[in-house]
Structures are given as C-alpha cells and as structure tokens.
Enzyme design. Structure first.
Site, mmCIF file in Angstrom:
data_model
loop_
_atom_site.group_PDB
_atom_site.id
_atom_site.type_symbol
_atom_site.label_atom_id
_atom_site.label_comp_id
_atom_site.label_asym_id
_atom_site.label_seq_id
_atom_site.Cartn_x
_atom_site.Cartn_y
_atom_site.Cartn_z
ATOM 1 N N HIS A 153 -68.230 41.990 -45.531
ATOM 2 C CA HIS A 153 -68.482 41.175 -44.302
ATOM 3 C C HIS A 153 -70.096 41.085 -43.998
ATOM 4 C CE1 HIS A 153 -64.574 41.300 -42.297
ATOM 5 N NE2 HIS A 153 -64.106 42.285 -43.307
ATOM 6 N N GLU A 209 -71.769 39.269 -42.100
ATOM 7 C CA GLU A 209 -72.000 39.078 -40.634
ATOM 8 C C GLU A 209 -72.218 40.342 -39.748
ATOM 9 O OE1 GLU A 209 -69.173 38.923 -42.090
ATOM 10 O OE2 GLU A 209 -67.676 39.648 -40.531
ATOM 11 N N CYS A 255 -63.301 38.022 -46.245
ATOM 12 C CA CYS A 255 -62.430 38.717 -46.252
ATOM 13 C C CYS A 255 -61.088 38.308 -46.276
ATOM 14 C CB CYS A 255 -62.641 40.155 -45.155
ATOM 15 S SG CYS A 255 -61.635 41.565 -45.311
HETATM 16 N N1 GLN Z 1 -56.633 43.082 -44.907
HETATM 17 C C1 GLN Z 1 -56.738 42.132 -44.000
HETATM 18 C C2 GLN Z 1 -55.687 40.983 -44.295
HETATM 19 O O1 GLN Z 1 -54.911 41.076 -45.111
HETATM 20 C C3 GLN Z 1 -58.093 41.474 -44.156
HETATM 21 C C4 GLN Z 1 -59.166 42.584 -43.585
HETATM 22 C C5 GLN Z 1 -60.554 41.897 -42.884
HETATM 23 O O2 GLN Z 1 -60.515 40.601 -42.958
HETATM 24 N N2 GLN Z 1 -61.419 42.643 -42.796
HETATM 25 O O3 GLN Z 1 -56.160 39.923 -43.663
#
Ligand code: GLN
Length: 202
Positions: free
Chosen positions: A178, A180, A84
């Site tokens: 995610h 994890e 992410c």
């Molecule tokens: N939208 C977040 C960002 O720009 C990422 C969100 C996440 O890691 N769950 O960093």
C-alpha cells in the site's frame, strides 16, 4: 491528458482505502476524482482500484457494471493500477478466493489471496522497486496477496521473501503493498507517467 496537461486519475470509490489514494495522486501532481459510476471513466487517463476486501469490491463492481466497463476502457487506453485487493481483482486467476469471486483478467497473472498467511496480518519491509528512482521503498503489507504466476509480457518490479509483490503489464500496474499509506509518492508518480503516456496513445 486534460488541456492543462494534468493527468486525470480516478479512484474506484466502492469500498476500501479511497481517500488515501486521492491524496497520494494529488501529492504526485495529478488530478484525482472518486469514481462511483462507470460513466465517470470517460475522460480519465488512469484508474486506481484500491485495497480493501477483494470479494466485496468485486461484487460491487459487478453490481455497478464496472466488470464490463473497466476492461473496455482499458482496451481503449485507460491505465489501471490495483493495490492489494485491487491486484486480486485485476488478476486472471485467484487462489484461495471465495467461489465465484469476480476478477477482471486485466493482467495475465495468477495471485494467491492472503498469500503471506492469515496469521501474519500485516508487516512492513524495505523493497527495491525496479525502474523507480531513489532508494528502498517502505512496503506496507496488510493481509497481502502475492503473484504466483506471471504470463508472458508481465514484468516483476519487486519481490519480497521470494514472492513477487509488484507487476506491470503494458498500461496495467499492481502492487501487493500500500504506497498510499507511506507518504512516499514514487509509485503514484510512476503510475501517473504510465497514464500520461497511455493518454497520448488515444
Ligand atoms: N486480503 C484482502 C482481500 O482478499 C486484501 C487486503 C487488502 O487490500 N489490504 O481482499
């Protein structure tokens, strides 16, 4: 790999979902270490850049010297996996980032931050992960990005709703979701295998 044959994986411990990744690495059979300083990268087979807030993680990485140290270690064979926000940090270009937001350019990809829409904060979906054993993988997406541009040598391993959400390039892996948080160890196992092979090459 260490003398015991255990794959050693660091989890970047600056901000975000660190403890969940440490547990997931151990559950997948690796040895997990929180990494707070670039010196700790020495001797690792792989590094995980967790989810969180990519602007904060990027800023802290710059402050602590990781923006130079991680690409350098990756050049020497360190495997890197970003989830992410970690995917955003690994990219070459960020769409909808904040001006000057740091990114490492570890993968030849362009990403769209909050690419599923800000209003769609989080959702779950069953994904088919290319090259991984077993059935569908439950993807947990939290203000997730997606990969818009894939350079030569970048392989798409999963997509959802026509958007690429998992990519691999050599020893680098990234997911918009995610793993994890699901208790399904397959993505971490896959990364451990990549990292073990990366270690052999050094
Ligand atoms: N939208 C977040 C960002 O720009 C990422 C969100 C996440 O890691 N769950 O960093």
């Amino acid at each position: 790999m260490g003398t015991t044959g255990t794959v050693r994986i660091g989890v970047l411990d600056l901000q975000g979902a660190v403890s969940e990744h440490l547990e997931a690495v151990e559950a997948a059979g690796g040895a997990a270490v929180p990494v707070k300083r670039p010196e700790q990268l020495a001797g690792l087979d792989g590094l995980i850049i967790p989810g969180g807030e990519s602007t904060t993680i990027g800023r802290l990485m710059e402050e602590y010297g990781f923006t130079e140290a991680v690409p350098e270690a990756a050049g020497e064979g360190l495997a890197v996996y970003g989830t992410c926000a970690g995917l955003i940090v690994m990219a070459r270009e960020i769409e909808d980032g904040v001006p000057g937001q740091p990114c490492l350019g570890l993968m030849d990809i362009g990403v769209v931050r909050n690419g599923f829409g800000r209003q769609v904060d989080s959702f779950e979906a069953d994904l088919v992960l290319k090259g991984l054993p077993g059935g569908p993988f439950r993807g947990v997406f939290i203000r997730a990005p997606y990969v818009k541009r894939l350079g030569a040598g970048v392989e798409a391993l999963a997509d959802f709703d026509g958007k690429v959400v998992m990519v691999r390039q050599g020893r680098c892996l990234a997911t918009a979701f995610h793993p994890e948080l699901t208790g399904d160890p397959r993505v971490h196992q896959y990364f451990l295998e990549m990292a073990a092979r990366a270690g052999e090459g050094r």
